[in-house]
Write an enzyme that holds these catalytic residues in place. Structure first.
Site, PDB file in Angstrom:
ATOM      1  N   ASP A  37      35.790  42.822  45.865  1.00  0.00           N
ATOM      2  CA  ASP A  37      35.355  43.856  46.622  1.00  0.00           C
ATOM      3  C   ASP A  37      33.803  43.899  46.389  1.00  0.00           C
ATOM      4  OD1 ASP A  37      34.994  44.321  43.907  1.00  0.00           O
ATOM      5  OD2 ASP A  37      36.140  46.231  43.742  1.00  0.00           O
ATOM      6  N   SER A  62      36.356  47.082  33.764  1.00  0.00           N
ATOM      7  CA  SER A  62      37.020  46.972  34.884  1.00  0.00           C
ATOM      8  C   SER A  62      37.635  45.637  35.358  1.00  0.00           C
ATOM      9  CB  SER A  62      36.472  47.330  36.223  1.00  0.00           C
ATOM     10  OG  SER A  62      35.380  46.750  36.443  1.00  0.00           O
ATOM     11  N   HIS A 116      34.268  42.970  41.920  1.00  0.00           N
ATOM     12  CA  HIS A 116      35.553  42.193  41.136  1.00  0.00           C
ATOM     13  C   HIS A 116      36.039  41.102  41.726  1.00  0.00           C
ATOM     14  CE1 HIS A 116      34.914  46.714  40.434  1.00  0.00           C
ATOM     15  NE2 HIS A 116      35.150  46.341  39.117  1.00  0.00           N
TER      16      HIS A 116
END
Ligand SMILES: *[C@@H]1O[C@H](CO)[C@@H](O)[C@H](O)[C@H]1NC(C)=O
Ligand SMILES: *[C@@H]1O[C@H](CO)[C@@H](O)[C@H](O)[C@H]1NC(C)=O
Ligand SMILES: *[C@@H]1O[C@H](CO)[C@@H](O)[C@H](O)[C@H]1NC(C)=O
Length: 379
Positions: free
Chosen positions: A351, A45, A354
């Protein structure tokens, strides 16, 4: 004597970096090596520009607001308020953003392909996410064969929308993965940091090394490899681990034993890459981008990078407020009770896991403008 030898080495490194800086300034797309070329990216991610939302529609939080709100003003599948490290690198080279491999409508792969999928690990361990690293390199091989076949036809589409054969040879192969293996060991399997060091790290290092060798067999010669960030400073890790037995923190407030796992893994990876570079003489450029150290330095002096001291260990988008603004059941993009901070630029963590657009931008400025936080293997 030792000091002189050290100075000589330092001088060589400076000459090397200076040469790179000059080349960088001559044309925007020359770092870490010349001709205008392509990016082939592998990872999770921290690099996914839209694969996970294609593979698993309506599932990932990155498909929901407020993801994407700072820069794109809409969710794009990126796990950030804006751009990722790979986006800033592509822009520095003068490329459009590198499109995800699973893009469905009008993909343009002229400047490369992004094979990174959110949640991906190096090992085949996370069953809901089958896109672990060997699968991503297989996707690359499949893609390359399809492109070579297409380039043999007279299709105009081919010439315009896929990399040239030269781009496969001269392109930069970005690998940025491993954090999910470590986090999965620590939190899904509740392993002690020392056990993750002993059991997980060797498999991660072996897996990344194998990917480098597999890509090299496919003519890849230029590698840009990111190390694992200082996980012990991430709000998510802090929130989950500070109530547990491995809760000792350093003077910045980061979890010592968790950072030690990442640091150990990064050193082991570096050793393995040095060894590969020694044996594969035709690998041209192999550079480690030291995200681990940059993150620590930014945590040490947030203000020098434009971040706010009081928010350095906090998620911008989350729930719970101080000290980490992270509470797993109420997560960003999933539960409207998770609120977004008013100034994401002051935060490093978007968050809890990330990075913010601002953090990724600062890091890419450091590596591509100032040539900091780069280790050239075997240069
Ligand atoms: C990954 O692991 C699963 C479960 O052990 C197995 O069924 C699958 O074949 C593996 N996939 C690959 C590509 O090795
Ligand atoms: C492309 O054409 C060349 C030369 O005609 C041939 O040697 C090669 O096998 C072809 N490759 C593919 C993938 O069709
Ligand atoms: C921190 O870890 C120690 C054991 O190493 C434990 O006794 C203590 O309760 C933990 N602190 C918190 C706040 O959980």
């Amino acid at each position: 004597m030792a000091n002189l030898a050290y100075q000589a080495v330092l001088f060589l490194v400076l000459v090397f970096l200076l040469r790179e800086v000059i080349r960088l300034n001559e044309a925007s797309n020359t770092f870490p090596h010349s001709p205008p070329t392509a990016i082939f990216a592998f990872g999770d991610s921290l690099s996914d520009t839209g694969n996970a939302i294609q593979a698993f529609p309506f599932y990932a939080s990155s498909e929901n607001s407020p993801y994407g709100s700072t820069f794109f003003h809409a969710p794009t599948g990126r796990f950030s308020d804006g751009r990722l490290i790979i986006d800033f690198i592509a822009s520095k080279w003068g490329f459009p953003f590198i499109e995800p491999y699973f893009k469905d409508v009008f993909p343009n792969y002229k400047h490369g392909v992004n094979f990174a999928v959110a949640g991906a690990t190096v090992q085949n361990i996370t069953e809901p996410i089958p896109f672990f690293l060997p699968m991503q390199t297989d996707h690359f091989v499949r893609f390359k064969r399809s492109v070579y076949a297409l380039l043999n036809t007279t299709s105009r589409y081919a010439a315009l929308h896929v990399p040239t054969k030269e781009a496969f040879r001269d392109g930069t192969y970005m690998i940025f993965i491993g954090i999910n293996d470590i986090l999965s060991g620590l939190f899904d399997h509740d392993l002690a940091p020392s056990v993750v060091k002993e059991k997980t790290v060797p498999l991660v290092v072996a897996g990344i090394s194998k990917a480098v060798q597999d890509l090299h067999k496919e003519e890849a010669k230029n590698f840009l490899i990111f190390n694992v960030p200082a996980v012990g400073c991430m709000p998510m890790v802090l929130a989950m681990a500070s109530q547990g037995p491995f809760n000792s923190t350093d003077k910045m407030g980061c979890l010592k034993e968790y950072n030690a796992v990442a640091d150990f893994g990064n050193k082991e990876l570096e050793k393995s890459l040095i060894n590969i570079k020694k044996h594969e003489k035709d690998i041209n450029v192999m550079v480690i981008a030291d995200l681990y150290s940059f993150y620590l330095d930014a945590i040490k002096s947030p203000a020098s990078y434009g971040f706010k001291e009081s928010e350095k260990l906090k998620a911008c988008c989350g729930y719970g407020g101080d000290p980490f603004n992270y509470f797993p059941p109420i997560s960003c993009g999933k539960d409207p009770a998770a609120k977004t901070c008013s100034k994401p630029r002051e935060y490093m963590s978007w968050d809890g896991i990330h990075f913010t657009d601002a953090f990724s931008q600062k890091f890419v400025e450091e590596i591509m403008e100032k040539m900091h936080y780069l280790k050239a293997i075997g240069a």
